[in-house]
Design an enzyme around this catalytic site. Sequence first.
Site, PDB file in Angstrom:
ATOM      1  CE  LYS A  32      -0.682   0.461   5.006  1.00  0.00           C
ATOM      2  NZ  LYS A  32       0.053   1.726   5.144  1.00  0.00           N
ATOM      3  CB  THR A  33       4.029   2.249   1.701  1.00  0.00           C
ATOM      4  OG1 THR A  33       3.531   1.944   3.008  1.00  0.00           O
ATOM      5  CG2 THR A  33       4.880   3.509   1.778  1.00  0.00           C
ATOM      6  CG  ASP A 219      -1.035   4.910   5.006  1.00  0.00           C
ATOM      7  OD1 ASP A 219      -1.685   3.934   4.581  1.00  0.00           O
ATOM      8  OD2 ASP A 219       0.102   4.801   5.507  1.00  0.00           O
ATOM      9  CD  GLU A 220      -1.883   1.870   8.374  1.00  0.00           C
ATOM     10  OE1 GLU A 220      -2.939   1.199   8.417  1.00  0.00           O
ATOM     11  OE2 GLU A 220      -0.757   1.352   8.353  1.00  0.00           O
ATOM     12  CD  GLN A 250      -3.160  -4.972   8.354  1.00  0.00           C
ATOM     13  OE1 GLN A 250      -2.102  -4.879   8.977  1.00  0.00           O
ATOM     14  NE2 GLN A 250      -3.218  -4.790   7.047  1.00  0.00           N
TER      15      GLN A 250
END
Length: 678
Positions: A32-33, A219-220, A250
């Site tokens: 994903k990064t 992100d996240e 997650q």
Amino acid sequence: MLDLSRLNPEQLAAVKHTEGALLVLAGAGSGKTGVITYRIAHLILNKKVPSDQILAVTFTNKAAKEMKERVEALVGRKESKGVVLSTFHSLGVRVLKRDIERLGYKKNFSIYSTADQVGLVRQIVRELNTDGRKYDAESIIWRISGAKNKLIPPDRYIPSPLDDVDMMAALVYPRYQSALKAFNAIDFDDIIMLTADLLENHPPVLKHWQERFSHIMVDEYQDTNSSQYLLVNLLAKGCGNLCVVGDDDQSIYGWRGADVGNILDFEKDFKGCRTIKLEQNYRSTGNILEAANSVIRNNKVRKEKKLWTAAGDGPPIDLCIVQDDEEEATSVVERIQLERFKNDLSYSDFAILYRTNAQSRAFEEQLRFEDIPYVLVGGTQFFERKEVKDSISYLKVIANPLDEVALLRIVNFPRRGIGDSTVIRINQWSIEKECPLFEAFARVGEVEGIAENIKEKVLAFHQTLVDAAVAFKEEGGLAEKGKALFERLKIEDEIFRTIDDAKAARRKVENVEQIINSMASYEERVPLPTLGGFMEKVSLMDEDRFSGKDKKDHGLDAVTLMSLHSSKGLEFPFVFLVGMEDEILPHKRAIYEDFTVDEERRLCYVGITRARKQLVMTRTLYRKKYGKLQERIPSRFLEELPASVLNVQQSGVVKEASPDEEAKSAEGFFAKMRAMMG
């Protein structure tokens, strides 16, 4: 043009979808990064979007730094210079520094650390209740923090009438907030809450930031709370080009306000958005992924996805059943030694993951006994150590004389003969005269009931701070000025005078020296370094702790010990997931209080997917509690693992179970499992 040939089809689709809303469901280890950084590079190089119109937000300084470095490698430092790649809190500080005066604060506000908050809350509790020891300041702060993360101001805080701490928090909250404002200070949760206030209630501020960014990435996203969710949505309404990346499987920080519903409901919030799933895993073997998929599919409320890999099945997962927690530690350490020599591994290839920090004790003792180096992640952070906080407090007061918590911390450090009774008298006088405490120290001659020799000491202390403030305004290096200040204060002498253990004293002195090193490093990275800027940097270092990611790039050849919460985002060739028992994983609170184990199952999923090549799970038949062995029940998550990926190993003497006990006993459970395996 940017070369996108290394991306798989799903990653490429996510990178190229640049207009409108996009939800990227990125499974563990799916790159994903890389998708985020390539997406930024694609916008700059291929779509010709000005770099200063791009905003990418994540949760930790480490993640932001890594993304920045990757983007620079793809497009060059000059082309990427304008991109705002930051944490939520750094973004909030950026907004507040521009417009916080609209909320009644001055621009040179301070950001209180946890220790500062504790000191202030304790003072307020003492004023409200003669028996202040009854209430734990950190528990009250936790309640206030939870309210702020939900954007609940003091006047709308409704406590539980059956909870004494909650009732006290309701009394403390408005006084605490008023005190912060009087000191021209905010706490960590205020950063987002006040930023949301500015954007929601001050249209010119919102317009400025909406016009500033044409493309926003988060992100996240599964870890966002209510205030962060509102912040993102307010900004994104301007351009409509919002890309959020995350994995609901997650989401493990519900206990600190994260709302998995934010990512689950994204498609409802942004009608017509595109959803792309990243399911190809580049980290783990097939057997590890099969175990992870088999566990997480038992959560009913989730976005369906299934991790897969092209790297092959790999070895089976070892499930080791041991007699007790001491044998658990022994067996794990023996396995580390065996694998290290058999497969030429380093100690740093191994990680021991556990649900609660208390589980680390047996492993630490065994590793020390075998003289194996290890790193315990989750210890006291550098800027939270006493000698560091004492020294830093001088810099805080010099940067912001209204910071009374820091001022009170240093009034007798190093010891200068100014006792508590003197400070109380001065503080009371400052309240009566309605003047700041810093000013009251300068006017101590007007305060009655203080001996003349003590007044001289107070004036000398005040003059030291005034002289230091003048010095920091002059040209020259911050680090040099900091070093001169600490030498003038004779902090090193104070440490050696108060610490009997010379080695321990030296470590503390070295920590103070590291403050100077940190200031020097800050000067090298910032074009126009200021003391206020350095203090802002120090305050923002707290956010990694608040996000549950206080990990260390220790660079040592050492075994890593850490909680499952701390392990998120990391990976290791060889992972031990220990304590696979009900009331540990899942935790007893989830079983008996929350009545759901969904987040605990996600935590187990995170632990499983930290392993790259080999995963070993352990559980005990008995575990010590208050020095006595108690029989343990296998984790219900073990029943969800496919027998085809398991290699069950058992050691120790197994207590015979009666037929009535067999249904719940470990031996009965694993007898069934071995039968399934043939």
